[in-house]
Design a protein around this motif. Structure first.
Motif, mmCIF file in Angstrom:
data_model
loop_
_atom_site.group_PDB
_atom_site.id
_atom_site.type_symbol
_atom_site.label_atom_id
_atom_site.label_comp_id
_atom_site.label_asym_id
_atom_site.label_seq_id
_atom_site.Cartn_x
_atom_site.Cartn_y
_atom_site.Cartn_z
ATOM 1 N N GLN A 130 -16.661 -100.461 2.427
ATOM 2 C CA GLN A 130 -17.342 -101.163 3.496
ATOM 3 C C GLN A 130 -18.000 -100.149 4.412
ATOM 4 O O GLN A 130 -17.313 -99.381 5.091
ATOM 5 N N GLN A 131 -19.310 -100.140 4.469
ATOM 6 C CA GLN A 131 -20.027 -99.150 5.263
ATOM 7 C C GLN A 131 -20.153 -99.565 6.726
ATOM 8 O O GLN A 131 -20.367 -98.710 7.581
ATOM 9 N N VAL A 132 -20.087 -100.854 6.978
ATOM 10 C CA VAL A 132 -20.171 -101.369 8.344
ATOM 11 C C VAL A 132 -18.939 -102.234 8.582
ATOM 12 O O VAL A 132 -18.702 -103.193 7.850
ATOM 13 N N LYS A 133 -18.179 -101.879 9.607
ATOM 14 C CA LYS A 133 -16.899 -102.551 9.826
ATOM 15 C C LYS A 133 -16.825 -103.172 11.211
ATOM 16 O O LYS A 133 -17.125 -102.521 12.207
ATOM 17 N N THR A 138 -19.844 -95.953 8.504
ATOM 18 C CA THR A 138 -19.410 -94.725 7.839
ATOM 19 C C THR A 138 -20.569 -93.866 7.342
ATOM 20 O O THR A 138 -20.402 -92.663 7.152
ATOM 21 N N ASN A 139 -21.732 -94.482 7.136
ATOM 22 C CA ASN A 139 -22.866 -93.766 6.554
ATOM 23 C C ASN A 139 -23.675 -93.071 7.647
ATOM 24 O O ASN A 139 -24.328 -93.727 8.457
ATOM 25 N N SER A 140 -23.659 -91.762 7.672
ATOM 26 C CA SER A 140 -24.366 -91.015 8.710
ATOM 27 C C SER A 140 -25.886 -91.088 8.543
ATOM 28 O O SER A 140 -26.634 -90.645 9.412
ATOM 29 N N MET A 141 -26.345 -91.648 7.420
ATOM 30 C CA MET A 141 -27.782 -91.786 7.204
ATOM 31 C C MET A 141 -28.367 -93.031 7.886
ATOM 32 O O MET A 141 -29.577 -93.186 7.972
ATOM 33 N N ILE A 184 -27.127 -103.601 5.906
ATOM 34 C CA ILE A 184 -25.729 -103.741 5.519
ATOM 35 C C ILE A 184 -25.009 -104.404 6.688
ATOM 36 O O ILE A 184 -25.049 -103.886 7.814
ATOM 37 N N PHE A 185 -24.357 -105.519 6.426
ATOM 38 C CA PHE A 185 -23.719 -106.291 7.487
ATOM 39 C C PHE A 185 -22.217 -106.073 7.527
ATOM 40 O O PHE A 185 -21.578 -105.870 6.488
#
Lengths: 115, 112
Positions: A2-5, A26-29, A104-105
């Protein structure tokens, strides 16, 4: 993964007080972040956004704060009103074409504002 | 601003039956189009996106498919529905330099 929490599935606030909804990524991009509001049986509506070059964006009662070092953003609603009761989704995207630009939600936080 | 039309709004289908959800967009041209699903207790899951006519990318393997026969038309289909296909399906559009998505009103699918 899960990239967005959004770790709080629900939040209850008294009318007139501040509502703070949190979101971690989590994704620094990711370079663009948005909040959407959703009522039951309706599509989400865009609320407010922030670019990664800023740390704050304000629109009326709504303010979004971005802390890039902590990979954290928050939505503040002041003062909270009963009509703000809804599910709030945090979303993030990165620049670039193709799937990179897709939003990303998070799973959403249900806000209840009590009169 | 863009307007997204989705239909039907509500659908109850038996397991194994076919599905067709339609979405049309007004107020923009050559948009990126998306199908999302919101299942009970879960967030918004991206199912398909399209950057142009006939161009479909799938994010999640499943028994659903999507098609884009016209620039502003996006269709979600299934040949045989499963119970797990139940959910709230949302069509969305993004166009130009806007990095926001505009959503339709959604289609509630219940598979029995």
């Amino acid at each position: 993964d899960q990239q967005v929490k959004q770790n709080s599935p629900s939040l209850s606030v008294q009318e007139g007080r501040i509502s703070i909804l949190n979101c971690d990524y989590t994704n620094s991009m990711f370079d663009y972040f948005l909040w959407y509001k959703k009522y039951p049986a309706e599509g989400p509506t865009f609320l407010i956004s922030i670019s990664s070059i800023k740390d704050k964006n304000e629109d009326g009662r709504f303010t979004v704060f971005l802390n890039k070092s902590a990979k954290h953003l928050s939505l503040h609603i002041v003062p909270s009103q009963p009509g703000d009761s809804a599910v709030y989704f945090c979303a993030a995207s990165r620049g670039g074409g193709g799937s990179q630009g897709n939003l990303i939600f998070g799973k959403g936080t249900k806000l209840s504002v009590k009169p | 601003s863009q307007t997204i039309h989705q239909w039907p709004a509500t659908l109850v289908q038996p397991v194994g039956s076919p599905l067709s959800l339609e979405c049309t967009v007004e107020g923009t041209s050559n948009p990126n189009l998306y199908w999302y699903r919101q299942a009970a207790g879960r967030g918004l899951q991206l199912l398909f996106y399209s950057v142009g006519i006939g161009q479909i990318s799938s994010e999640v393997p499943q028994n659903l498919s999507a098609s884009r026969p016209q620039d502003r038309q996006f269709i979600l289909s299934s040949k045989k529905l499963l119970l797990s296909d139940s959910g709230f399906y949302l069509c969305a559009s993004a166009g130009g330099f806007v990095r926001e998505l505009f959503f339709g009103e959604g289609s509630r699918l219940t598979v029995l």
